[in-house]
Design a protein around this motif. Structure first.
Motif, short mmCIF file in Angstrom:
data_model
loop_
_atom_site.label_atom_id
_atom_site.label_comp_id
_atom_site.label_asym_id
_atom_site.label_seq_id
_atom_site.Cartn_x
_atom_site.Cartn_y
_atom_site.Cartn_z
N UNK A 244 0.84 -1.20 0.00
CA UNK A 244 0.00 0.00 0.00
C UNK A 244 0.88 1.26 0.00
N UNK A 245 2.00 1.22 0.73
CA UNK A 245 2.90 2.38 0.75
C UNK A 245 3.48 2.64 -0.64
N UNK A 246 3.87 1.56 -1.29
CA UNK A 246 4.49 1.71 -2.61
C UNK A 246 3.49 2.19 -3.65
N UNK A 247 2.24 1.87 -3.41
CA UNK A 247 1.23 2.26 -4.38
C UNK A 247 0.70 3.66 -4.09
N UNK A 248 1.58 4.55 -3.76
CA UNK A 248 1.20 5.94 -3.51
C UNK A 248 2.15 6.84 -4.30
N UNK A 249 1.79 8.11 -4.35
CA UNK A 249 2.65 9.08 -5.06
C UNK A 249 4.00 9.20 -4.34
N UNK A 250 3.97 9.28 -3.01
CA UNK A 250 5.19 9.55 -2.25
C UNK A 250 5.86 8.32 -1.66
N UNK A 251 5.28 7.15 -1.88
CA UNK A 251 5.90 5.95 -1.33
C UNK A 251 5.70 5.80 0.16
N UNK A 252 4.75 6.53 0.72
CA UNK A 252 4.40 6.34 2.13
C UNK A 252 2.94 6.72 2.32
N UNK A 253 2.38 6.18 3.41
CA UNK A 253 0.94 6.37 3.59
C UNK A 253 0.67 7.73 4.22
N UNK A 254 -0.22 8.43 3.57
CA UNK A 254 -0.39 9.84 3.92
C UNK A 254 -1.84 10.27 3.90
N UNK A 255 -2.73 9.33 3.82
CA UNK A 255 -4.17 9.64 3.74
C UNK A 255 -4.43 10.71 2.68
N UNK A 518 4.13 5.45 -7.64
CA UNK A 518 3.26 4.38 -8.15
C UNK A 518 3.23 4.37 -9.68
N UNK A 519 3.04 5.55 -10.25
CA UNK A 519 2.99 5.64 -11.72
C UNK A 519 4.35 5.29 -12.32
N UNK A 520 5.38 5.79 -11.69
CA UNK A 520 6.74 5.56 -12.17
C UNK A 520 7.08 4.06 -12.18
N UNK A 521 6.70 3.37 -11.10
CA UNK A 521 6.98 1.94 -11.00
C UNK A 521 6.32 1.19 -12.16
N UNK A 522 5.12 1.59 -12.47
CA UNK A 522 4.39 0.94 -13.55
C UNK A 522 5.08 1.22 -14.91
N UNK A 523 5.55 2.43 -15.08
CA UNK A 523 6.26 2.78 -16.32
C UNK A 523 7.50 1.90 -16.48
N UNK A 524 8.29 1.81 -15.40
CA UNK A 524 9.53 1.00 -15.46
C UNK A 524 9.19 -0.46 -15.76
N UNK A 525 8.12 -0.94 -15.16
CA UNK A 525 7.71 -2.33 -15.39
C UNK A 525 7.37 -2.55 -16.87
N UNK A 526 6.62 -1.60 -17.41
CA UNK A 526 6.23 -1.73 -18.83
C UNK A 526 7.43 -1.66 -19.77
#
Ligand code: NAP
Length: 580
Positions: A244-255, A518-526
């Protein structure tokens, strides 16, 4: 280094990693686990990177420790228990040591060794890496895990050498510590390093004088033991928590909220900001979705924080001086403090406004401003870093055809995905410029990079491919996409180190990728899934695959109607959208 000795022998090693901070340590562990022959060189005498060097009083992490720790090994995760919400530097260093010992990393780390040069040999398809001492090292891949904030700026002051007292730099603090008891101390700077150290130094010194040029926003950490509820939420499912932390803009949970401050009733905003302020740390950043884009929304937070400063600082004139006025909230990395503002209520602390009386230099007794002289026994420089590019550009780094990185980056750092540079085959940067890095929880960004690089090296090795290199076109497309990601926001409006603005002569360019982890990780994966789109892969002289495009962009998210005109206008003004 304990035992391993990468050498100039005919057989190059698979990878040389520069830096034994969290990035270098995990990279080494990962490559070893994959059966690759890797070694590390590190300029310090121990592991830990940032937490090895920054030993100033009060140094601690500004992301909650539960999230700012490795997630790659479940056993490691289970056996380590942080003592506080925001761990202090000694504990972070102990954690780094623990990781090094647990995975037996030190035998492949050569300490006290600074890399001075690295040249690519296109015929042999290897890097030759020179250090300050010892033989050169030949390696197929060179991985720079040199840190984003590791090289202090060269800032100096006229006459500093004539000062009879002691001079300390927060980022190069003596390992044995410093006792300021009974001393008259001056500190230059009011960034995170100063904001963390000022309350502690003030508690020791006879008198502390803070020299401030630009005030920063700071939020209370409300540090203490990890609340039971947080620990339970984490320990129930650490994997899920991390995902859940990784799936955020900042890589941490921030509500992070979708609500718009400008569409919310003032009393509701007040209650929400109070709640987040009381929670502490960066939580207030996630309160409203428009504060990072719309100046009117941002002003609401600015005014709230200004009020909080006035509540904490008794002297209204001092409170006013400590209140930022020249940049929107969140456009410089906000600080997280423990008792910073209240420190200015102490009788032994004074604030000097360098805008009103600029710093002229030092003399034997202390610091001179244009208005008066201040006598000190010790002065602390908390003056910041040559961020993101400093450590890389200090290496004489030459790619294909002898091209120097400094020339390639003359107008600002250009990379593909913040991972590789066109013309520099087999050179990887961990959390390099062009990656989310400093806008995120660094550990999550490090893990994502290390794992991407490791997968890439394995894929190359399996197919006996000898080099991978970003294409000029993909690099240009990434730079354009990075500009598109940051331009709609207020981020470029501050004279921040993100922009290179704190180093005279450094090109102004927003260096980290602002599109979110989160978006960046998906880009790198693709990119990897498309057989390394945007890269050229060679086997000796034979080009095996060559992709010059970068198309791996996820569908753009919906732009809130209210923000669309602002975003379009900014993109158009920056030439990133055709004018209508
Ligand atoms: P910084 O934010 O760049 O602050 C440097 C300070 O020195 C600024 O106040 C700057 O003033 C001042 N300064 C620089 N040159 C000066 C000069 N010639 N005369 C007078 N003042 C001068 O550096 P930092 O505090 O080391 O923090 C850098 C980054 O490291 C942070 O933003 C953060 O990302 C990271 N960090 C994190 C933590 C943490 O909480 N975990 C702690 C420390 C650092 P101007 O603004 O006017 O230039």
């Amino acid at each position: 280094m304990a035992t391993s000795s990468p050498s100039t022998s005919a057989q190059p090693i698979d990878a040389l990693i520069v830096g034994a901070g969290f990035a270098g340590m995990y990279m080494l562990h990962k490559l070893r686990g994959l059966g690759l022959n890797a070694a590390v060189v590190e300029s310090g005498s121990g592991v830990g990177g940032t937490w090895y060097w920054n030993r100033y009083p009060g140094a601690r992490v500004d992301i909650q420790s539960l999230e700012y720790s490795f997630g790659f090994d479940e056993e490691l995760e289970k056996e380590w228990r942080w003592s506080e919400r925001y761990a202090p530097q000694p504990e972070l260093l102990r954690y780094a040591e623990h990781v090094a010992d647990r995975f037996d990393l030190k035998r492949d780390i050569r300490f006290n060794t600074r890399v001075t040069a690295a040249h690519w040999d296109d015929a042999a398809q290897v890097w030759t890496v020179q250090t300050e001492k010892g033989p050169a090292v030949r390696c197929r891949h060179l991985i720079l895990a040199t840190g984003c904030l590791s090289i202090p700026t060269d800032v100096t002051f006229p006459g500093i050498d004539t000062f009879k007292g002691d001079v300390y730099r927060t980022s190069r603090w003596p390992h044995e510590g410093v006792d300021f008891s009974g001393k008259r101390v001056g500190i230059i700077g009011t960034g995170s390093s100063a904001i963390q150290s000022i309350p502690i130094i003030a508690g020791q010194a006879e008198h502390l004088t803070v020299f401030q040029r630009t005030p920063n926003y700071s939020m209370p950490a409300h540090n203490g033991p990890i609340p039971d509820a947080d620990f339970e939420a984490w320990s129930k499912d650490p994997r899920g928590y991390r995902a859940a932390s990784r799936d955020t803009v900042g890589g941490f949970q921030n509500e992070a909220s979708d609500a718009m401050a400008t569409e919310t009733a003032p009393e509701e905003i007040r209650a929400e900001l109070e709640r987040r302020w009381a929670w502490g740390g960066f939580r207030i950043l996630g309160a409203y979705a428009d504060t990072s884009i719309d100046p009117q929304a941002n002003r609401i937070i600015q005014e709230f924080v200004a009020e909080k400063i006035r509540e904490q600082v008794k002297d209204p004139a001092v409170a006013d001086l400590l209140t930022p006025k020249d940049h929107p909230f969140g456009t410089k990395r906000p600080c997280v403090d423990t008792g910073y503002y209240a420190t200015f209520n102490r009788p032994n602390v004074s604030l000097v406004d360098l805008r009103a009386e600029p710093l002229a230099g030092f003399n034997a007794e202390g610091i001179k401003t244009t208005a008066r002289e201040y006598a000190f026994d010790a002065v602390v420089l908390a003056t910041g870093f040559d961020a993101m590019t400093g450590a890389i550009e200090r290496i004489d780094l030459r790619g294909r055809g002898g091209r120097q990185i400094k020339d390639h980056w003359a107008e600002g750092p250009r990379t593909y995905l913040g991972l590789m540079v066109a013309g520099f085959p087999n050179l990887f940067t961990i959390t390099g410029p062009g990656s989310p890095s400093v806008l995120t929880n660094m550990i999550n960004s490090i893990e994502q990079h290390v794992e991407w690089v490791a997968d890439c090296l394995v894929a190359l090795k399996q197919r006996q491919q000898t080099s991978i290199e970003a294409s000029e076109e993909a690099e240009a497309a990434w730079c354009r996409h990075s500009a598109e990601a940051v331009t709609p926001s207020l981020l470029p409006q501050a004279n921040s180190w993100y922009m290179g603005a704190n180093v005279p002569g450094k090109p102004r360019m927003f260096m980290p990728y602002a599109g979110g982890l989160n978006k960046y990780t998906e880009i790198c994966r693709q990119v990897a899934a498309k057989d390394y789109e945007g890269f050229m892969i060679r086997q000796g002289e034979r080009v095996l695959s060559e992709s010059r495009v970068f198309t791996s962009l996820p569908e753009p998210g919906e732009i809130p109607e209210k923000l669309a005109p602002i975003i379009m206008e900014r993109l158009m003004a920056a030439g990133l959208l055709p004018a209508e």
